[in-house]
Design a protein around this motif. Structure first.
Motif, short mmCIF file in Angstrom:
data_model
loop_
_atom_site.label_atom_id
_atom_site.label_comp_id
_atom_site.label_asym_id
_atom_site.label_seq_id
_atom_site.Cartn_x
_atom_site.Cartn_y
_atom_site.Cartn_z
N VAL A 1 0.85 -1.19 0.08
CA VAL A 1 -0.04 -0.07 -0.01
C VAL A 1 0.96 1.05 0.05
CG1 VAL A 1 -1.77 1.34 1.44
CG2 VAL A 1 -2.06 -1.04 1.11
N SER A 2 2.01 1.29 0.74
CA SER A 2 2.59 2.40 0.98
C SER A 2 3.76 2.82 -0.23
CB SER A 2 3.59 2.50 2.33
OG SER A 2 4.25 1.57 2.51
N ASN A 3 4.27 1.64 -0.70
CA ASN A 3 5.40 1.75 -1.54
C ASN A 3 4.93 1.68 -3.09
OD1 ASN A 3 6.73 2.08 0.73
ND2 ASN A 3 8.61 0.52 0.22
N VAL A 4 3.66 0.87 -3.37
CA VAL A 4 3.18 0.42 -4.55
C VAL A 4 2.03 1.28 -4.84
CG1 VAL A 4 2.69 -1.20 -5.93
CG2 VAL A 4 4.45 -1.69 -4.53
N LEU A 5 0.99 1.04 -4.18
CA LEU A 5 -0.20 1.53 -4.54
C LEU A 5 -0.32 2.83 -4.33
CD1 LEU A 5 -3.13 0.63 -5.17
CD2 LEU A 5 -3.60 0.07 -2.83
N GLY A 6 0.18 3.28 -3.19
CA GLY A 6 0.13 4.80 -3.08
C GLY A 6 0.82 5.59 -4.22
N PRO A 7 2.01 5.53 -4.41
CA PRO A 7 2.57 6.21 -5.74
C PRO A 7 1.94 5.80 -7.03
CG PRO A 7 4.28 5.23 -4.13
CD PRO A 7 2.95 4.72 -3.78
N HIS A 8 1.68 4.57 -7.25
CA HIS A 8 0.83 4.32 -8.21
C HIS A 8 -0.43 5.05 -8.59
CE1 HIS A 8 -0.24 2.14 -12.04
NE2 HIS A 8 -1.29 1.79 -11.76
N PHE A 9 -1.12 5.35 -7.55
CA PHE A 9 -2.36 6.17 -7.47
C PHE A 9 -2.10 7.54 -7.70
CE2 PHE A 9 -5.39 8.82 -5.04
CZ PHE A 9 -6.56 8.52 -5.91
N GLU A 10 -0.98 7.86 -7.12
CA GLU A 10 -0.74 9.47 -7.53
C GLU A 10 -0.32 9.70 -9.16
OE1 GLU A 10 2.75 10.55 -5.11
OE2 GLU A 10 1.77 10.06 -3.34
N GLN A 11 0.48 8.44 -9.58
CA GLN A 11 0.88 8.83 -11.01
C GLN A 11 -0.57 8.65 -11.93
OE1 GLN A 11 3.68 9.46 -12.44
NE2 GLN A 11 2.59 9.06 -14.60
N GLU B 1 -3.53 17.31 -4.22
CA GLU B 1 -3.09 16.22 -3.12
C GLU B 1 -3.95 15.08 -3.66
OE1 GLU B 1 -2.05 15.44 1.65
OE2 GLU B 1 -3.05 17.53 0.75
N ALA B 2 -3.03 13.88 -3.78
CA ALA B 2 -3.66 12.48 -4.04
C ALA B 2 -3.47 11.50 -2.82
CB ALA B 2 -3.00 12.10 -5.17
N LYS B 3 -4.69 10.97 -2.16
CA LYS B 3 -4.61 10.09 -0.99
C LYS B 3 -5.32 8.80 -1.46
CE LYS B 3 -2.14 12.52 1.73
NZ LYS B 3 -0.89 12.22 2.25
N TRP B 4 -4.51 7.76 -1.52
CA TRP B 4 -5.41 6.27 -1.73
C TRP B 4 -6.40 5.97 -0.67
CZ3 TRP B 4 -7.25 3.24 -5.20
CH2 TRP B 4 -7.74 2.06 -4.74
#
Length: 484
Positions: free
Chosen positions: A347-357, A415-418
């Protein structure tokens, strides 16, 4: 064929071009995107010639293309070529009567065995050469080694200026990937996209059409497809690196990718992770960028600062989640337990950054001008200094337009928050950042809209504020997946 209308139209136009003379085209793209399917289909539809190169010695490749060409023209025995000069002229000769596509797939394999082949093709396609002028062969060179294919037509390369088509077959974006994987739930679609991206072959060939049926099935789907040692997806990320001929020190490149996957997006952080000087990373980062595995993005507010991101979701997932527990994954019978231990890191290293992208991609390519008051021309992330509070603020989405005088006014900051339900506190933070940008004299900052991207939703108070203030923009998952 799924959503390759643009690529198919370009190929068919090239393969049926009415002008005289032989033509050259280049088709590239990462593996598993459907390039071979497109080119085989093109040859089947037009009676063209298709040659799939193998990793072989130069002599064997000449024998193979001679045998294939003999089959195509109906010769009683394989054609014998003493050199690639003869082989290329033979390919030109099959187009003497009509326009016909001639495809050489996995072209980098041939050049790896004989570096002169691009120069030989250059000479064969020289202007006023009879073999070229009397031929109507549309030669298509295809390959998946992105660094090699990127150099084929660049700089002083022999084929620069010879190609009439340069086609890159891209991965599917998050909207198309959800359609292709047949995932209707938006949250499940984005979580799956954060792992397998938009590579078509991962569904049909690799996962054998096994798709997560919904949020309750997602964890089980990850365990039975991506994390199962019997699944082709299990080792795919390692193979993607092995396929690139320029990645000779695989350990170094894996370490660089691991550093980025761990949240080190800037050169200094990557260097610290590896215990090296920042200057030592220029070459490996450039090579990874040329291979299409890493993207380089200038900071939205500080031009001398660069952010690095992993471009292939499966590679990011491998380095963030799988690589630290690789031995356990290979030998355990309880993969589900390992996944639950790793889920927070996902969630922190993959999903969160991917959601931002995904939010930045949607803003740049899919959002209409009404969302931010104009067409976005540049979208990136950035850092804004706050001297009064001796801190800095990260901006996930900074949106710039383009006016008639080629100036780039700031249209919005976001701002993007998953996983967070966003509220008025997020708007207060964005207002503070906007005031800092106004103080810097940044054009457009005074009217820049404040955007909240959330995968979990918004509080009623924030929704009420957005209804009353058109300068507040709320984007949820349904909006990100809505067809334009």
């Amino acid at each position: 064929m799924f959503d390759r209308e643009r690529e198919w139209a370009a190929l068919t136009e090239f393969a049926t071009d009415p002008q005289p003379g032989a033509l050259l085209g280049v088709v590239s793209g990462r593996r598993r995107q459907g390039k071979t399917f497109l080119l085989r289909s093109l040859c089947q539809a037009t009676g063209g010639f298709y040659f799939p190169a193998d990793e072989a010695a130069d002599r064997e490749s000449l024998n193979q293309i001679g045998a294939r060409l003999a089959e195509h023209v109906g010769a009683p025995a394989p054609l014998a070529f003493d050199s690639w000069h003869q082989a290329i002229d033979a390919l030109l000769s099959i187009g003497r009567d009509r326009r016909i596509p001639v495809v050489i797939d996995e072209f980098p394999y041939l050049v790896r065995a004989n570096a002169q082949i691009p120069s030989i093709i250059q000479n064969a396609l020289a202007p006023l050469r009879a073999e070229r002028d009397q031929s109507r062969s549309s030669i298509l060179l295809c390959g998946s080694a992105m660094s090699f294919m990127g150099r084929l037509l660049s700089g002083n390369a022999p084929l620069r200026g010879r190609a009439g088509l340069e086609l890159v077959v891209p991965t599917l974006d998050h909207q198309l990937a959800a359609q292709f994987w047949d995932i209707e739930d938006h949250s499940t679609a984005l979580m799956a996209n954060a792992i397998v991206g938009g590579t078509p072959a991962y569904r049909r060939e690799f996962a054998r059409n096994d798709t997560p049926s919904g949020p309750d099935d997602f964890d089980a789907w990850v365990v039975r497809t991506v994390l199962s040692p019997t699944s082709p997806l299990f080792r795919e990320a390692r193979y993607l690196l092995a396929d690139e001929p320029d990645l000779r020190e695989s350990g170094l490149y894996h370490s660089v990718l691991a550093a980025i996957a761990s949240g080190n997006a800037h050169r200094g952080g990557i260097a610290s992770y590896l215990g090296r000087k920042a200057g030592d990373l220029a070459h490996p980062l450039t090579v990874l960028e040329d291979c299409g595995l890493v993207t380089r993005e200038a900071d939205a507010f500080r031009e001398n600062r660069t952010t690095f991101r992993i471009a292939e979701p499966l590679v990011a997932f491998y380095h963030a989640v799988m690589r630290p527990i690789w031995s356990d994954l290979e030998h355990t019978r309880d993969t589900g337990r390992l996944w639950q231990r790793s889920r927070r890191r996902f969630v922190s290293n993959v999903l969160g950054p991917h959601f931002e992208q995904v939010c930045r991609y949607w803003t740049r390519h899919l959002a209409g001008p009404e969302v931010f008051g104009d067409y976005p021309n540049r979208v990136s992330s950035g850092t804004v200094n706050d001297p009064a509070n001796r801190t800095s603020h990260e901006v996930d989405v900074a949106v710039y337009g383009l006016d008639d005088d080629n100036r780039q006014p700031l249209l919005a900051i976001g701002e993007a928050k998953w996983g967070d339900i966003m509220g008025l506190g997020h708007i207060d933070r964005l207002r503070r950042i906007r005031s800092l940008l106004i103080a810097q004299g940044r054009p457009g900052a005074e009217s820049a809209r404040l955007a909240c991207f959330s995968g979990a939703g918004f509080t009623d108070e924030l929704r009420t504020a957005a209804t009353a203030d058109t300068g507040i923009v709320l984007i949820d998952l349904a909006t990100l997946y809505r067809a334009g």
